[in-house]
Scaffold this motif. Structure first.
Motif, PDB file in Angstrom:
ATOM      1  N   THR A   1       0.833  -1.207   0.000  1.00  0.00           N
ATOM      2  CA  THR A   1       0.000   0.000   0.000  1.00  0.00           C
ATOM      3  C   THR A   1       0.863   1.250   0.000  1.00  0.00           C
ATOM      4  OG1 THR A   1      -1.811  -1.160   1.106  1.00  0.00           O
ATOM      5  CG2 THR A   1      -1.790   1.247   1.270  1.00  0.00           C
ATOM      6  N   ARG A   2       1.949   1.233   0.766  1.00  0.00           N
ATOM      7  CA  ARG A   2       2.846   2.400   0.768  1.00  0.00           C
ATOM      8  C   ARG A   2       3.429   2.646  -0.626  1.00  0.00           C
ATOM      9  NH1 ARG A   2       4.509   0.176   5.650  1.00  0.00           N
ATOM     10  NH2 ARG A   2       6.427  -0.633   4.721  1.00  0.00           N
ATOM     11  N   THR A   3       3.681   1.572  -1.373  1.00  0.00           N
ATOM     12  CA  THR A   3       4.177   1.733  -2.747  1.00  0.00           C
ATOM     13  C   THR A   3       3.153   2.450  -3.604  1.00  0.00           C
ATOM     14  OG1 THR A   3       5.559  -0.249  -2.592  1.00  0.00           O
ATOM     15  CG2 THR A   3       4.976   0.498  -4.802  1.00  0.00           C
ATOM     16  N   TRP A   4       1.873   2.072  -3.477  1.00  0.00           N
ATOM     17  CA  TRP A   4       0.822   2.738  -4.250  1.00  0.00           C
ATOM     18  C   TRP A   4       0.643   4.181  -3.798  1.00  0.00           C
ATOM     19  CZ3 TRP A   4      -0.958   1.279  -8.725  1.00  0.00           C
ATOM     20  CH2 TRP A   4      -0.886  -0.066  -9.088  1.00  0.00           C
ATOM     21  N   LEU A   5       0.725   4.433  -2.501  1.00  0.00           N
ATOM     22  CA  LEU A   5       0.639   5.815  -2.025  1.00  0.00           C
ATOM     23  C   LEU A   5       1.750   6.662  -2.640  1.00  0.00           C
ATOM     24  CD1 LEU A   5      -0.140   5.132   1.744  1.00  0.00           C
ATOM     25  CD2 LEU A   5      -1.652   6.342   0.164  1.00  0.00           C
ATOM     26  N   SER A   6       2.943   6.097  -2.694  1.00  0.00           N
ATOM     27  CA  SER A   6       4.061   6.810  -3.304  1.00  0.00           C
ATOM     28  C   SER A   6       3.793   7.078  -4.781  1.00  0.00           C
ATOM     29  CB  SER A   6       5.354   5.997  -3.140  1.00  0.00           C
ATOM     30  OG  SER A   6       6.444   6.639  -3.770  1.00  0.00           O
ATOM     31  N   ASP A   7       3.225   6.090  -5.481  1.00  0.00           N
ATOM     32  CA  ASP A   7       2.898   6.278  -6.895  1.00  0.00           C
ATOM     33  C   ASP A   7       1.903   7.419  -7.089  1.00  0.00           C
ATOM     34  OD1 ASP A   7       4.596   4.235  -7.545  1.00  0.00           O
ATOM     35  OD2 ASP A   7       3.030   2.752  -7.959  1.00  0.00           O
ATOM     36  N   PHE A   8       1.002   7.601  -6.115  1.00  0.00           N
ATOM     37  CA  PHE A   8       0.011   8.674  -6.181  1.00  0.00           C
ATOM     38  C   PHE A   8       0.559   9.997  -5.647  1.00  0.00           C
ATOM     39  CE2 PHE A   8      -3.327   5.148  -5.858  1.00  0.00           C
ATOM     40  CZ  PHE A   8      -3.622   5.210  -7.212  1.00  0.00           C
ATOM     41  N   GLY A   9       1.831  10.009  -5.245  1.00  0.00           N
ATOM     42  CA  GLY A   9       2.441  11.232  -4.745  1.00  0.00           C
ATOM     43  C   GLY A   9       2.085  11.578  -3.318  1.00  0.00           C
ATOM     44  N   VAL A  10       1.656  10.587  -2.523  1.00  0.00           N
ATOM     45  CA  VAL A  10       1.253  10.825  -1.137  1.00  0.00           C
ATOM     46  C   VAL A  10       2.419  10.498  -0.207  1.00  0.00           C
ATOM     47  CG1 VAL A  10      -0.355  10.209   0.701  1.00  0.00           C
ATOM     48  CG2 VAL A  10      -1.140  10.278  -1.681  1.00  0.00           C
ATOM     49  N   PRO A  11       2.923  11.450   0.575  1.00  0.00           N
ATOM     50  CA  PRO A  11       3.995  11.143   1.533  1.00  0.00           C
ATOM     51  C   PRO A  11       3.451  10.334   2.702  1.00  0.00           C
ATOM     52  CG  PRO A  11       3.310  13.424   1.768  1.00  0.00           C
ATOM     53  CD  PRO A  11       2.559  12.876   0.589  1.00  0.00           C
ATOM     54  N   THR A  12       4.302   9.501   3.283  1.00  0.00           N
ATOM     55  CA  THR A  12       3.887   8.669   4.413  1.00  0.00           C
ATOM     56  C   THR A  12       4.679   9.047   5.652  1.00  0.00           C
ATOM     57  OG1 THR A  12       5.451   6.934   3.751  1.00  0.00           O
ATOM     58  CG2 THR A  12       3.176   6.732   2.981  1.00  0.00           C
ATOM     59  N   SER A  13       4.054   8.858   6.816  1.00  0.00           N
ATOM     60  CA  SER A  13       4.678   9.123   8.109  1.00  0.00           C
ATOM     61  C   SER A  13       4.294   8.000   9.062  1.00  0.00           C
ATOM     62  CB  SER A  13       4.199  10.457   8.688  1.00  0.00           C
ATOM     63  OG  SER A  13       4.635  11.548   7.903  1.00  0.00           O
ATOM     64  N   PRO A  14       5.204   7.576   9.941  1.00  0.00           N
ATOM     65  CA  PRO A  14       4.865   6.523  10.902  1.00  0.00           C
ATOM     66  C   PRO A  14       3.907   7.045  11.966  1.00  0.00           C
ATOM     67  CG  PRO A  14       7.051   7.389  11.350  1.00  0.00           C
ATOM     68  CD  PRO A  14       6.599   8.032  10.071  1.00  0.00           C
ATOM     69  N   PHE A  15       3.018   6.176  12.428  1.00  0.00           N
ATOM     70  CA  PHE A  15       2.127   6.540  13.528  1.00  0.00           C
ATOM     71  C   PHE A  15       1.558   5.274  14.164  1.00  0.00           C
ATOM     72  CE2 PHE A  15      -2.075   7.430  15.321  1.00  0.00           C
ATOM     73  CZ  PHE A  15      -1.740   8.425  16.232  1.00  0.00           C
ATOM     74  N   ALA A  16       1.509   5.269  15.473  1.00  0.00           N
ATOM     75  CA  ALA A  16       0.801   4.252  16.251  1.00  0.00           C
ATOM     76  C   ALA A  16       0.403   4.920  17.552  1.00  0.00           C
ATOM     77  CB  ALA A  16       1.680   3.034  16.510  1.00  0.00           C
ATOM     78  N   SER A  17      -0.659   4.423  18.181  1.00  0.00           N
ATOM     79  CA  SER A  17      -1.101   5.024  19.437  1.00  0.00           C
ATOM     80  C   SER A  17      -1.810   3.984  20.280  1.00  0.00           C
ATOM     81  CB  SER A  17      -2.044   6.207  19.169  1.00  0.00           C
ATOM     82  OG  SER A  17      -3.368   5.755  18.933  1.00  0.00           O
ATOM     83  N   CYS A  18      -2.067   4.352  21.535  1.00  0.00           N
ATOM     84  CA  CYS A  18      -2.825   3.478  22.430  1.00  0.00           C
ATOM     85  C   CYS A  18      -4.319   3.720  22.311  1.00  0.00           C
ATOM     86  CB  CYS A  18      -2.354   3.646  23.869  1.00  0.00           C
ATOM     87  SG  CYS A  18      -0.808   2.789  24.217  1.00  0.00           S
ATOM     88  N   GLY A  19      -4.739   4.431  21.273  1.00  0.00           N
ATOM     89  CA  GLY A  19      -6.159   4.451  20.950  1.00  0.00           C
ATOM     90  C   GLY A  19      -6.605   3.053  20.531  1.00  0.00           C
TER      91      GLY A  19
END
Length: 402
Positions: A317-335
């Motif tokens: 999915t991150r590869t496809w996001l990159s193809d669409f020009g969308v930057p990615t950032s790490p995130f996780a939470s205790c939600g």
């Protein structure tokens, strides 16, 4: 299906999403102005169906007030999920499309209206492309309260019946930078359990504490001890949070109550830590209460498991996001999110779509579940692109033969 064919499909599908955005934003405004609380989401389901028209979708009712929509060929499919329910809050955004619900109040303060509008855009655009796999759109009720809609969908085997190979969701998140998407593998949300503690002593008059057995000091010491529980029990490299958010004693300031109660949550990313904290809770409550001449009882209401994203699906999915020009950032939470429940049946991927609230001096701003939380309409497209990327990522894992 060859990779180039998926690339061609992605381009056509994205252009269709862009063409559908005016209708998607109009739907977002309609849903936001007329929210429905958990378990009462039939009107919201109907609004989405009315906007789509259901002449080329299979439509099923799931989990009482939810809907499952299917488009494309028979056989294997890939699912996209969005939540229907709002929160019992009075909106304070001042928006032109603010919630009109007042008795009782309700507001889409968790972005579910944006998620639904993004899913609408993806479904609407899918009608104009030749899908190699089925597309399942899941309009899920009761994400905010238990028993959750996800548990009912899983129990009903609806996803198994439609041969769903993976399920994808996207959730707005102010802690992710605006314009970015988090699509990480592994644990990204915590398991959550509700806890209730009751300490019983002997009530009396506040002027004569020596003639009573006051449960309040015992309860207070239990609460303070529980704040240390995660630190002293769980590996500090593991996420774990114990939060006591409610206390109740006597109804008058001059009365020593016979019982005192507290409630809160335990949140962990690891099931082993969950068991350790449950055991530590039991010993803490009973021993401290006994030391004060009281009795201590507790109840643990198990909630959702940890939300664990499929590693392979996340990477594709991150590869496809990159193809669409969308930057990615790490995130996780205790939600927590009941989307985790689907992981017991199939690979899942929860993505976090950044809304961000940067100011001149701080990155702080309205968080989820805040009556002032209102993502911009542009986030509808960002949610749709994240969902599309997840669908394409799942389709890339074992492409069907042509």
């Amino acid at each position: 299906m060859a990779s180039q064919n998926l690339q061609d499909l992605a381009g056509r599908w994205l252009r269709g999403i862009d063409a559908s955005l005016p209708a998607a934003i109009e739907l977002r405004h309609e849903l936001h102005a007329a929210p429905d609380l958990s378990g009462k989401e039939d009107p919201t389901s109907r609004r989405v169906l009315n906007a789509l028209g259901d002449h080329d979708f299979e439509v099923e009712t799931v989990a009482g007030t939810g809907r499952l929509l299917r488009l494309g060929p028979a056989g294997e499919s890939i699912g996209l999920r969005a939540e229907l329910d709002a929160l019992p809050l009075t909106e304070m955004t001042g928006s032109s499309f603010a919630s009109t619900a007042s008795n009782p109040p309700a507001m889409h303060a968790c972005g579910h209206d944006v998620h639904l509008a993004g899913l609408f855009a993806v479904l609407q655009a899918a009608r104009e492309v030749d899908l190699p796999l089925g597309l399942v759109g899941l309009l899920q009720p009761r994400e905010e309260v238990g028993p959750t809609g996800a548990a009912d969908v899983v129990a009903g085997n609806h996803l198994i019946d439609h041969q769903v190979r993976a399920l994808i969701a996207a959730h707005v998140q102010p802690q992710v930078p605006a314009g970015h998407v988090s699509s990480d593998g592994g644990p990204v949300n915590a398991a959550v359990d509700e806890i209730e503690i009751v300490v019983s002593g002997r009530g009396g008059h506040g002027a004569y504490p020596h003639l009573a057995v006051d449960p309040v000091p015992a309860l207070c010491r239990i609460i303070l001890a529980l704040q240390e529980t995660a630190r002293s029990t769980v590996n500090p490299l593991h996420a774990a949070v114990v939060s006591i958010t409610q206390m109740q004693g006597a109804a008058a300031p001059n009365v020593i109550p016979g019982t005192a109660m507290a409630a809160g949550t335990i949140r962990v990313m690891d099931e082993t830590d969950r068991a350790l904290l449950h055991e530590r809770l039991a010993r803490t409550v009973t021993s401290i209460a006994e030391a004060h001449g009281c009795t201590g009882k507790y109840e643990i209401r198990r909630g959702e498991p940890a939300l664990v994203n499929d590693q392979v699906l996340a990477g594709l999915t991150r590869t496809w996001l990159s193809d669409f020009g969308v930057p990615t950032s790490p995130f996780a939470s205790c939600g927590s999110d009941d989307f985790a429940t689907y992981g017991s049946q199939l690979p899942i991927l929860m993505q976090f779509v950044g809304t961000g609230y940067p100011t001149e001096h701080s990155a702080a701003g309205p968080m989820l579940h805040d009556p002032s939380f209102l993502p911009g309409d542009h986030v509808v497209r960002e949610v749709a692109v994240a969902m599309l990327s997840g669908w394409l990522g799942a389709a890339s894992i074992t492409p069907p033969s042509t």
